[in-house]
Design an enzyme around this catalytic site. Structure first.
Site, mmCIF file in Angstrom:
data_model
loop_
_atom_site.group_PDB
_atom_site.id
_atom_site.type_symbol
_atom_site.label_atom_id
_atom_site.label_comp_id
_atom_site.label_asym_id
_atom_site.label_seq_id
_atom_site.Cartn_x
_atom_site.Cartn_y
_atom_site.Cartn_z
ATOM 1 N N ASN A 17 0.872 -1.178 0.000
ATOM 2 C CA ASN A 17 0.000 0.000 0.000
ATOM 3 C C ASN A 17 0.912 1.232 0.000
ATOM 4 O O ASN A 17 1.524 1.555 1.013
ATOM 5 C CB ASN A 17 -0.884 -0.043 1.255
ATOM 6 C CG ASN A 17 -1.843 1.129 1.328
ATOM 7 O OD1 ASN A 17 -1.781 2.054 0.510
ATOM 8 N ND2 ASN A 17 -2.727 1.105 2.303
ATOM 9 N N HIS B 106 -12.770 2.816 0.144
ATOM 10 C CA HIS B 106 -12.772 1.791 1.212
ATOM 11 C C HIS B 106 -13.443 0.501 0.749
ATOM 12 O O HIS B 106 -13.870 -0.312 1.581
ATOM 13 C CB HIS B 106 -13.568 2.240 2.471
ATOM 14 C CG HIS B 106 -12.903 3.262 3.320
ATOM 15 N ND1 HIS B 106 -13.628 4.194 4.026
ATOM 16 C CD2 HIS B 106 -11.612 3.498 3.604
ATOM 17 C CE1 HIS B 106 -12.793 4.970 4.707
ATOM 18 N NE2 HIS B 106 -11.564 4.571 4.452
ATOM 19 N N HIS C 149 -17.539 1.797 8.097
ATOM 20 C CA HIS C 149 -16.079 1.808 8.283
ATOM 21 C C HIS C 149 -15.697 3.170 8.860
ATOM 22 O O HIS C 149 -15.784 4.186 8.174
ATOM 23 C CB HIS C 149 -15.366 1.561 6.946
ATOM 24 C CG HIS C 149 -13.870 1.626 7.061
ATOM 25 N ND1 HIS C 149 -13.049 0.550 6.823
ATOM 26 C CD2 HIS C 149 -13.046 2.641 7.418
ATOM 27 C CE1 HIS C 149 -11.802 0.905 7.038
ATOM 28 N NE2 HIS C 149 -11.769 2.167 7.399
ATOM 29 N N LEU C 150 -15.312 3.178 10.137
ATOM 30 C CA LEU C 150 -15.033 4.443 10.822
ATOM 31 C C LEU C 150 -13.592 4.437 11.308
ATOM 32 O O LEU C 150 -13.246 3.724 12.253
ATOM 33 C CB LEU C 150 -15.982 4.610 12.017
ATOM 34 C CG LEU C 150 -17.481 4.431 11.724
ATOM 35 C CD1 LEU C 150 -18.268 4.379 13.019
ATOM 36 C CD2 LEU C 150 -17.996 5.539 10.829
ATOM 37 N N ARG D 209 -11.220 15.475 7.504
ATOM 38 C CA ARG D 209 -12.030 15.813 6.318
ATOM 39 C C ARG D 209 -13.435 16.204 6.743
ATOM 40 O O ARG D 209 -13.995 15.633 7.671
ATOM 41 C CB ARG D 209 -12.097 14.611 5.368
ATOM 42 C CG ARG D 209 -10.791 14.359 4.669
ATOM 43 C CD ARG D 209 -10.858 13.100 3.823
ATOM 44 N NE ARG D 209 -9.828 12.165 4.228
ATOM 45 C CZ ARG D 209 -9.829 10.864 3.946
ATOM 46 N NH1 ARG D 209 -10.804 10.332 3.258
ATOM 47 N NH2 ARG D 209 -8.840 10.096 4.363
ATOM 48 N N GLY E 52 -10.780 1.704 12.995
ATOM 49 C CA GLY E 52 -10.279 2.010 14.338
ATOM 50 C C GLY E 52 -11.353 2.507 15.284
ATOM 51 O O GLY E 52 -11.420 2.076 16.454
ATOM 52 N N ILE E 53 -12.219 3.404 14.822
ATOM 53 C CA ILE E 53 -13.285 3.921 15.688
ATOM 54 C C ILE E 53 -14.384 2.869 15.853
ATOM 55 O O ILE E 53 -14.811 2.566 16.970
ATOM 56 C CB ILE E 53 -13.863 5.243 15.115
ATOM 57 C CG1 ILE E 53 -12.780 6.330 15.087
ATOM 58 C CG2 ILE E 53 -15.081 5.700 15.915
ATOM 59 C CD1 ILE E 53 -13.215 7.651 14.448
ATOM 60 N N GLU F 35 -14.269 -0.310 15.632
ATOM 61 C CA GLU F 35 -13.869 -1.505 16.375
ATOM 62 C C GLU F 35 -13.632 -1.222 17.857
ATOM 63 O O GLU F 35 -13.654 -2.136 18.675
ATOM 64 C CB GLU F 35 -12.577 -2.087 15.766
ATOM 65 C CG GLU F 35 -12.796 -2.659 14.380
ATOM 66 C CD GLU F 35 -11.495 -2.900 13.616
ATOM 67 O OE1 GLU F 35 -10.468 -3.171 14.260
ATOM 68 O OE2 GLU F 35 -11.520 -2.811 12.373
ATOM 69 N N GLU G 162 -8.051 -5.448 5.151
ATOM 70 C CA GLU G 162 -7.934 -5.176 3.721
ATOM 71 C C GLU G 162 -6.784 -5.970 3.104
ATOM 72 O O GLU G 162 -6.852 -6.404 1.958
ATOM 73 C CB GLU G 162 -7.729 -3.671 3.499
ATOM 74 C CG GLU G 162 -8.992 -2.879 3.827
ATOM 75 C CD GLU G 162 -8.733 -1.411 4.081
ATOM 76 O OE1 GLU G 162 -8.893 -0.640 3.137
ATOM 77 O OE2 GLU G 162 -8.388 -1.040 5.215
HETATM 78 P P1 ADP Z 1 -7.022 4.644 9.281
HETATM 79 O O1 ADP Z 1 -8.265 5.161 8.645
HETATM 80 O O2 ADP Z 1 -5.863 5.588 9.186
HETATM 81 O O3 ADP Z 1 -6.700 3.203 8.946
HETATM 82 P P2 ADP Z 1 -7.850 3.556 11.844
HETATM 83 O O4 ADP Z 1 -8.851 2.660 11.197
HETATM 84 O O5 ADP Z 1 -6.697 2.942 12.523
HETATM 85 O O6 ADP Z 1 -7.330 4.655 10.849
HETATM 86 O O7 ADP Z 1 -8.662 4.453 12.889
HETATM 87 C C1 ADP Z 1 -8.051 5.454 13.624
HETATM 88 C C2 ADP Z 1 -9.086 6.072 14.540
HETATM 89 O O8 ADP Z 1 -9.528 5.074 15.484
HETATM 90 C C3 ADP Z 1 -8.553 7.242 15.335
HETATM 91 O O9 ADP Z 1 -9.473 8.310 15.304
HETATM 92 C C4 ADP Z 1 -8.473 6.663 16.730
HETATM 93 O O10 ADP Z 1 -8.645 7.641 17.730
HETATM 94 C C5 ADP Z 1 -9.636 5.700 16.739
HETATM 95 N N1 ADP Z 1 -9.518 4.789 17.872
HETATM 96 C C6 ADP Z 1 -8.565 3.872 18.107
HETATM 97 N N2 ADP Z 1 -8.738 3.296 19.319
HETATM 98 C C7 ADP Z 1 -9.827 3.899 19.881
HETATM 99 C C8 ADP Z 1 -10.519 3.771 21.123
HETATM 100 N N3 ADP Z 1 -10.116 2.916 22.048
HETATM 101 N N4 ADP Z 1 -11.609 4.552 21.335
HETATM 102 C C9 ADP Z 1 -12.013 5.433 20.404
HETATM 103 N N5 ADP Z 1 -11.405 5.614 19.223
HETATM 104 C C10 ADP Z 1 -10.328 4.860 18.950
#
Ligand code: ADP
Length: 394
Positions: free
Chosen positions: A7, A179, A205-206, A238, A328-329, A331, A381
């Site tokens: 990537n 995505h 997907h957040l 964004r 990330g958010i 999950e 992914e």
């Molecule tokens: P990317 O889109 O760069 O792949 P990720 O999918 O890793 O990013 O998501 C990153 C986001 O997930 C960040 O906003 C981070 O704060 C959030 N995140 C990670 N762990 C937690 C948590 N325990 N509680 C809330 N948000 C989280």
């Protein structure tokens, strides 16, 4: 069979070497600051993880260093590059040309070049990665996996914008969605977990970038990102959907031109712009807990927009059988998920709060009596790219 998943960003290169026998990750890592000073590589294998300084004038040197890390020292996971059977590249924009993954040929690279104006920040980096990989790995088969492809099933009524039709014909201005590889992976996983593909599914997907997809019988019918990944729900930096008139209004008042406005909307908006604290949702939540009102507002906006979009996709699908959270958010943010499920009570959603009290796990978080299945499904992914690559070179 061993597949290297790549990537590439304009100054970064993420990689993962996957043994398809058991889908085991043999090593993974990241080259950063390519083309800049103080470049570095982080390599993880055999239970060790190390970041070392490096000199990466271009992606070619970065690839050469990746090979070195994979074949020597503590992070060694193969004896020789000839053990790698193929390379799968993530490519952001496939336009209307690529509706599924494909073997990379000179013709494919030329078409990607033609598509670059649609994704000026992303596709040129993907092409750089492909060309550098060719230099370092020679004639190894390579596959392109597109972020847009899974959304290519959207009907015109969902992907067209109500501007003069000629701009679609002349410049390809339409909703493409991004995505896609993540939405495809998690929806496929959902089908496995439920025993069949849900008839009406909404995938959320957040992450730093966020998008939702409305999926009917496994096919995307609508998605929240648009012509570019700027559209849709509020993201880390964004803005998501805004009234387009705001662009010329602020541009005139602040004397900002195309670049300035692009920076404002892509890099200075979203959670960061509203909260003034951070683009990282964890930081925003922490600030909100400590009484920062703008941070609370940013968090509330995310939750509200999520509920509103899910509602509109439930309408588009004629109801909803399953909703899933990933990224990330999605999950990790248990509080956000709990609030969303609470606000979706009108759809018959009930929550299993004990199950929801988990991070990064594949788990059903809706109650036994819920009319809608709600799940957390961590995305992957890389495995999707590796599977497509393996499939295509067979
Ligand atoms: P990317 O889109 O760069 O792949 P990720 O999918 O890793 O990013 O998501 C990153 C986001 O997930 C960040 O906003 C981070 O704060 C959030 N995140 C990670 N762990 C937690 C948590 N325990 N509680 C809330 N948000 C989280």
């Amino acid at each position: 069979m061993k597949i290297l998943v790549i990537n590439c960003g304009s100054s970064s290169l993420k990689y993962q070497l996957i043994d398809m026998d058991g889908e085991k990750v043999l090593c993974k890592g990241l080259c950063e600051r390519i083309g800049m000073e103080s470049s570095m590589i982080t390599h993880e294998a055999n239970g060790t993880k190390a970041t070392t300084p490096a000199i990466f004038p271009t992606h070619t040197e970065a690839f050469a260093e990746v090979v070195k890390k994979m074949t020597t020292g503590a992070g060694k996971c193969i004896n020789d590059v000839s053990e790698i059977d193929a390379i799968g590249h993530r490519v952001v924009h496939g336009g209307e040309k690529f509706k599924s993954s494909c073997l990379i040929t000179d013709e494919v690279i030329n078409t990607l070049r033609e598509l670059s104006p649609l994704a000026p920040l992303h596709n040129p980096a993907g092409i750089l990665g492909i060309e550098a990989a060719r230099k370092v790995f020679g004639n190894i088969p390579m596959v392109a996996v597109f972020d847009t492809a899974f959304h290519s099933t959207m009907p015109p009524k969902a992907y067209m914008y109500a501007i003069p039709y000629e701009y679609y014909e002349k410049y390809g201005v339409r909703r493409y969605g991004f995505h896609g590889t993540s939405h495809r992976y998690v929806s496929g996983r959902m089908a496995e977990l439920l025993g069949e593909m849900p008839h009406r599914l909404i995938t959320c997907h957040l992450g730093n970038g966020s998008s939702l997809a409305a999926i009917k019988d496994g096919k995307v019918v609508d998605t929240s990102m648009g012509f570019t990944p700027l559209d849709g729900i509020i993201m880390g930096t964004r803005c998501g959907s805004i009234d387009p008139s705001i662009v010329s209004y602020i541009a005139n008042l602040e004397n900002l031109h195309e670049r300035g406005m692009n920076r404002l909307l892509n890099n200075e908006s979203g959670l960061l712009g509203v909260s003034g604290v951070s683009s990282d949702f964890r930081d925003v939540l922490e600030a909100a807990e400590n009484g920062n009102e703008r941070a609370q507002l940013a968090a509330d906006m995310l939750e509200y927009q999520l509920v509103k979009l899910i509602g509109s996709y439930a309408a588009a699908l004629g109801g909803v059988d399953a909703i899933l959270f990933t990224g990330g958010i999605g999950e990790n943010a248990m509080g956000l998920r709990e609030q969303v499920m609470h606000d979706l009570a009108y759809l018959g959603v009930t929550a299993d709060l004990a199950a929801n009290n988990s991070r990064g796990e594949e788990v059903r978080i809706s109650g036994a009596d819920s009319k809608v299945e709600v799940w957390v499904v961590p995305t992957n992914e890389e495995i999707m790219i590796a599977r497509d690559t393996a499939e295509l070179i067979k």
